[in-house]
Design an enzyme around this catalytic site. Structure first.
Site, mmCIF file in Angstrom:
data_model
loop_
_atom_site.group_PDB
_atom_site.id
_atom_site.type_symbol
_atom_site.label_atom_id
_atom_site.label_comp_id
_atom_site.label_asym_id
_atom_site.label_seq_id
_atom_site.Cartn_x
_atom_site.Cartn_y
_atom_site.Cartn_z
ATOM 1 N N ARG A 136 71.692 19.763 -33.688
ATOM 2 C CA ARG A 136 70.313 19.828 -33.228
ATOM 3 C C ARG A 136 69.426 18.941 -34.111
ATOM 4 N NH1 ARG A 136 66.630 24.932 -31.802
ATOM 5 N NH2 ARG A 136 68.550 25.697 -30.924
ATOM 6 N N THR A 140 63.118 16.862 -33.134
ATOM 7 C CA THR A 140 62.899 17.092 -31.686
ATOM 8 C C THR A 140 63.494 18.439 -31.244
ATOM 9 O OG1 THR A 140 65.003 16.085 -31.058
ATOM 10 C CG2 THR A 140 63.094 14.608 -31.251
ATOM 11 N N ASP A 232 76.717 35.375 -34.783
ATOM 12 C CA ASP A 232 77.084 33.960 -34.713
ATOM 13 C C ASP A 232 78.574 33.842 -34.419
ATOM 14 O OD1 ASP A 232 78.112 31.343 -35.670
ATOM 15 O OD2 ASP A 232 75.993 31.011 -36.121
HETATM 16 N N1 URA Z 1 75.035 31.172 -30.929
HETATM 17 C C1 URA Z 1 75.735 32.228 -31.414
HETATM 18 O O1 URA Z 1 76.802 32.064 -32.000
HETATM 19 N N2 URA Z 1 75.232 33.471 -31.223
HETATM 20 C C2 URA Z 1 74.072 33.695 -30.574
HETATM 21 O O2 URA Z 1 73.679 34.841 -30.427
HETATM 22 C C3 URA Z 1 73.355 32.580 -30.081
HETATM 23 C C4 URA Z 1 73.863 31.324 -30.280
#
Ligand code: URA
Length: 241
Positions: A136, A140, A232
């Protein structure tokens, strides 16, 4: 103030869910437009609940992601073309079916998408595997490609993009644009957990793309995490944090 905030969020959440419940009913009947298909199966629900649990170990998480991805293959390959063949059982001749041999490719989005690859290859071992890496841009906030290696005959293959967490939909939409720009014609997005915001964004950008998910969750929190989600996915798969 806090109560008010929660109230607003709750309302937002209920209206999103209602919106998607209305949308869910026709998703199994192909309308020629992008569909969201939720794998509403007891085994999938069971396994998804275990990977959501914060106490699930990295080893178990990894194994279950593969298993869920493998189970999802049943649904994502439902329309693969078959040809009739004549076979002879020990009893008599009969008609059987064999896969026509349609070319497929799976394309995990690095890094969490890697967690789904082996589960899918167990069921469709001849699929080619491409890879896409996106980061990312800090200014931006848009996804930028840093790695892309795809099968050279991508225009002849049905492409399954693997991205376990469909959150804002930014990276999934960018990954789909990327494979299309390299010639892909039929693209499907396969994720484990989708947020309504991500589904909306992908379908806005790519109305021709079907999305398959093991679960459709409620909303994104202020940090971009899916709620309730599983945290995550990359960190949980690779034990990083
Ligand atoms: N990416 C992830 O790994 N978990 C999330 O909740 C959102 C994006």
């Amino acid at each position: 103030l806090d109560t008010n905030f929660k109230g607003n969020r709750h309302e937002r959440r209920v209206s999103k869910i209602k919106q998607f419940e209305e949308k869910l009913a026709p998703t199994y009947s192909s309308s020629g437009e992008g569909r969201i298909v939720i794998l509403d199966h007891p085994l999938v629900r069971h396994k998804v609940s275990i990977i959501r649990d914060k106490n699930t170990s990295v080893k178990e998480f990894r194994e279950l992601v593969q298993e869920i991805a493998g189970l999802m293959v049943y649904e994502i390959t439902r329309n693969l073309p078959l040809v009739k063949i004549e076979i002879e059982t020990p009893i008599e001749k009969t008609i059987g079916y064999t896969l026509e041999g349609k070319k497929l490719a799976i394309v995990p989005v690095l890094r969490a998408g890697l967690g789904m690859v082996d589960g899918i290859l167990q069921v469709i071992p001849n699929a080619k595997v491409g890879h896409i890496g996106l980061y990312r841009d800090p200014e931006t906030l848009e996804p930028v490609e840093y790695y892309c290696k795809l099968p050279s005959d991508i225009n002849e293959r049905d492409i399954f993009i693997l991205d376990p967490m469909l959150a804002t939909g930014g990276s999934a939409a960018a990954a789909i644009s990327l494979v299309k720009s390299r010639g892909a014609r039929k693209v499907t997005l396969v994720c484990l957990i989708a947020a309504p915001e991500g589904v909306e964004r992908v379908h806005q950008a790519h109305p021709d793309v079907d999305i398959y998910a093991a679960a459709l969750d409620n909303y994104l929190n202020d940090h971009g995490y899916i709620v309730p989600g599983l945290g995550d996915a990359g960190d949980r798969l690779f034990g990083t944090k």
